[in-house]
Design a protein around this motif. Structure first.
Motif, short mmCIF file in Angstrom:
data_model
loop_
_atom_site.label_atom_id
_atom_site.label_comp_id
_atom_site.label_asym_id
_atom_site.label_seq_id
_atom_site.Cartn_x
_atom_site.Cartn_y
_atom_site.Cartn_z
N THR A 218 0.86 -1.18 0.00
CA THR A 218 0.00 0.00 0.00
C THR A 218 0.90 1.24 0.00
OG1 THR A 218 -0.06 0.11 2.42
CG2 THR A 218 -1.75 -1.23 1.33
N THR A 219 0.30 2.39 -0.26
CA THR A 219 1.07 3.63 -0.25
C THR A 219 1.70 3.87 1.11
OG1 THR A 219 -0.41 4.60 -1.91
CG2 THR A 219 0.95 6.13 -0.63
N GLU A 220 0.96 3.55 2.17
CA GLU A 220 1.48 3.73 3.52
C GLU A 220 2.68 2.82 3.77
OE1 GLU A 220 -1.69 3.28 2.74
OE2 GLU A 220 -2.41 5.32 3.14
N GLN A 221 2.60 1.60 3.27
CA GLN A 221 3.72 0.67 3.43
C GLN A 221 4.96 1.15 2.67
OE1 GLN A 221 1.71 -3.08 2.34
NE2 GLN A 221 2.40 -3.90 4.30
N VAL A 222 4.74 1.70 1.48
CA VAL A 222 5.87 2.20 0.69
C VAL A 222 6.59 3.32 1.43
CG1 VAL A 222 6.50 3.44 -1.43
CG2 VAL A 222 4.87 1.54 -1.53
N LEU A 223 5.83 4.25 1.98
CA LEU A 223 6.42 5.37 2.72
C LEU A 223 7.14 4.87 3.98
CD1 LEU A 223 3.56 8.01 2.38
CD2 LEU A 223 5.72 7.92 1.12
N HIS A 224 6.55 3.87 4.62
CA HIS A 224 7.18 3.28 5.81
C HIS A 224 8.49 2.59 5.44
CE1 HIS A 224 7.65 1.30 9.66
NE2 HIS A 224 7.71 0.13 9.05
N GLU A 225 8.50 1.89 4.31
CA GLU A 225 9.71 1.21 3.86
C GLU A 225 10.81 2.22 3.50
OE1 GLU A 225 10.59 -2.17 3.42
OE2 GLU A 225 8.88 -2.48 4.74
N LEU A 226 10.41 3.34 2.93
CA LEU A 226 11.39 4.39 2.61
C LEU A 226 12.07 4.89 3.88
CD1 LEU A 226 9.90 6.77 -0.12
CD2 LEU A 226 12.14 5.66 -0.14
N LYS A 227 11.27 5.11 4.89
CA LYS A 227 11.81 5.61 6.16
C LYS A 227 12.67 4.55 6.84
CE LYS A 227 10.30 7.54 10.60
NZ LYS A 227 9.11 7.92 11.43
N LYS A 228 12.18 3.32 6.84
CA LYS A 228 12.89 2.24 7.55
C LYS A 228 14.20 1.86 6.87
CE LYS A 228 11.29 -1.96 7.33
NZ LYS A 228 10.48 -3.19 7.52
N SER A 229 14.20 1.83 5.55
CA SER A 229 15.39 1.37 4.83
C SER A 229 16.49 2.42 4.77
CB SER A 229 15.02 0.94 3.41
OG SER A 229 14.50 2.02 2.66
N ARG A 230 16.16 3.67 5.10
CA ARG A 230 17.18 4.72 5.05
C ARG A 230 18.30 4.45 6.05
NH1 ARG A 230 16.05 11.19 5.20
NH2 ARG A 230 15.18 10.64 3.17
N ASN A 231 17.94 4.06 7.26
CA ASN A 231 18.96 3.78 8.27
C ASN A 231 19.85 2.62 7.84
OD1 ASN A 231 18.01 5.81 9.96
ND2 ASN A 231 16.61 4.43 11.04
N TRP A 232 19.22 1.58 7.28
CA TRP A 232 19.99 0.41 6.84
C TRP A 232 20.94 0.79 5.72
CZ3 TRP A 232 21.68 -2.97 3.26
CH2 TRP A 232 22.05 -4.25 3.69
N ALA A 233 20.45 1.57 4.77
CA ALA A 233 21.28 1.97 3.63
C ALA A 233 22.45 2.83 4.09
CB ALA A 233 20.44 2.73 2.61
N GLY A 234 22.21 3.69 5.07
CA GLY A 234 23.27 4.55 5.57
C GLY A 234 24.38 3.77 6.26
#
Length: 314
Positions: A218-234
């Protein structure tokens, strides 16, 4: 020589029976590994006296299973033989359309032996395919979920198994639109990939699976994944797969925004510009932070994402 062969075959079947008994007695086993026999001593010392299963070949406790490397070859040969015999019987009776044949019993035999086989040889395609055949006949959500559990167990010892990841995608396609908890399943799939990525670096197959999941979010899940994966990517700048995943998420945000514009339900471009600009700013900070590093991937990954975002800027 013939007697020795019979003895070896008998020992192999005994190992197989023991192995399948362990799997049946603890259906919640969520991790399997192969260890040298000498490591059993260490495991037994660390464990309490109340082991669920302990001998020279197998070790099981707290839903974890260890298999001695000494028995892998005879165990594999035994389970392969019984599996091929089981599917031969299944196909023969199915082709004859014999009303008297016990379909349920033959199916359970195929499922039991294929599970044991896949825990020893994760890319045995015939085993995966027969499971698909039998499960698709049942069309029961719980059975499909069991397949997700099995493939996760396979991935616990072979996190880059293409067959296991493909099987998960097949299951999700089969239950899409039929399962009320679909979004929870998609969320858990994403968490599984992140968990596997922590211990299996540069796992393209796992991240490719996560990219594929985006279309089911869902759109909400996509936005949540963006936020969550930022820390991992960093924290894993050299792992370009995560940046490809973030690119896929950003493009999905753009797609959703375009659909809203077409439907007349969007309030404008302010929100998507904000998301895009935040991503570019964060990406620029990473590039500046890792300038001069010896590993070229630390620069290439953020730069690649940045270029992709600029190209698709709404």
């Amino acid at each position: 020589m013939k007697e020795e062969s019979m003895i070896l075959k008998g020992n192999s079947l005994s190992l197989l029976n023991e192995f399948e008994l362990i799997l049946e007695s603890d259906p919640l086993i969520d991790e399997v590994g192969f260890i040298h026999p000498s490591q059993f001593v260490t495991l037994n010392k660390e464990a309490s006296s109340s082991l669920e299963h302990e001998d020279a070949n197998f070790w099981s406790r707290d839903h974890k299973l260890a298999i001695s490397t000494d028995v892998l070859l005879p165990l594999y040969k035994a389970v392969k033989d019984v599996f091929l015999h089981a599917i031969s019987q299944y196909k023969r009776h199915e082709n004859l359309s014999d009303a008297s044949w016990d379909e349920g019993n033959l199916e359970s035999e195929v499922m039991k032996h294929s599970k044991a086989l896949l825990l020893l040889s994760c890319d045995f395609g015939t085993a995966w395919n027969f499971r698909k055949l039998i499960v698709s006949k049942k069309q029961h959500i719980l059975i499909f979920l069991d397949e997700l559990f099995l493939s996760a167990l396979v991935l616990s010892y072979s996190p880059k198994s293409e067959q296991a990841w493909c099987h998960r995608r097949w299951v999700i396609k089969m239950i899409a639109g039929k399962c009320s908890t679909m979004q929870d399943i998609v969320g858990k799939e994403s968490e599984l990939v992140e968990k596997i990525a922590e211990r299996s670096k540069m796992n393209y197959r796992a991240w490719n699976h996560r990219c594929w999941l985006v279309s089911y979010m869902t759109t909400e899940q996509v936005l949540h994944e963006l936020k969550k994966s930022r820390n991992w990517a960093g924290l894993h700048v050299a792992d370009n797969s995560c940046f490809h995943y973030r690119t896929r998420l950003m493009l999905r945000v753009r797609e959703d925004h375009c659909h809203k514009l077409e439907d007349g339900t969007s309030d404008g471009n302010d929100e998507i510009y904000r998301i895009w600009q935040e991503e570019l700013d964060w990406n620029e900070a990473l590039i500046k932070c890792y300038v001069g590093r010896e590993v070229h991937l630390t620069k290439r990954c953020p730069t690649g994402l940045r270029n992709s975002l600029l190209i698709h800027l709404p």
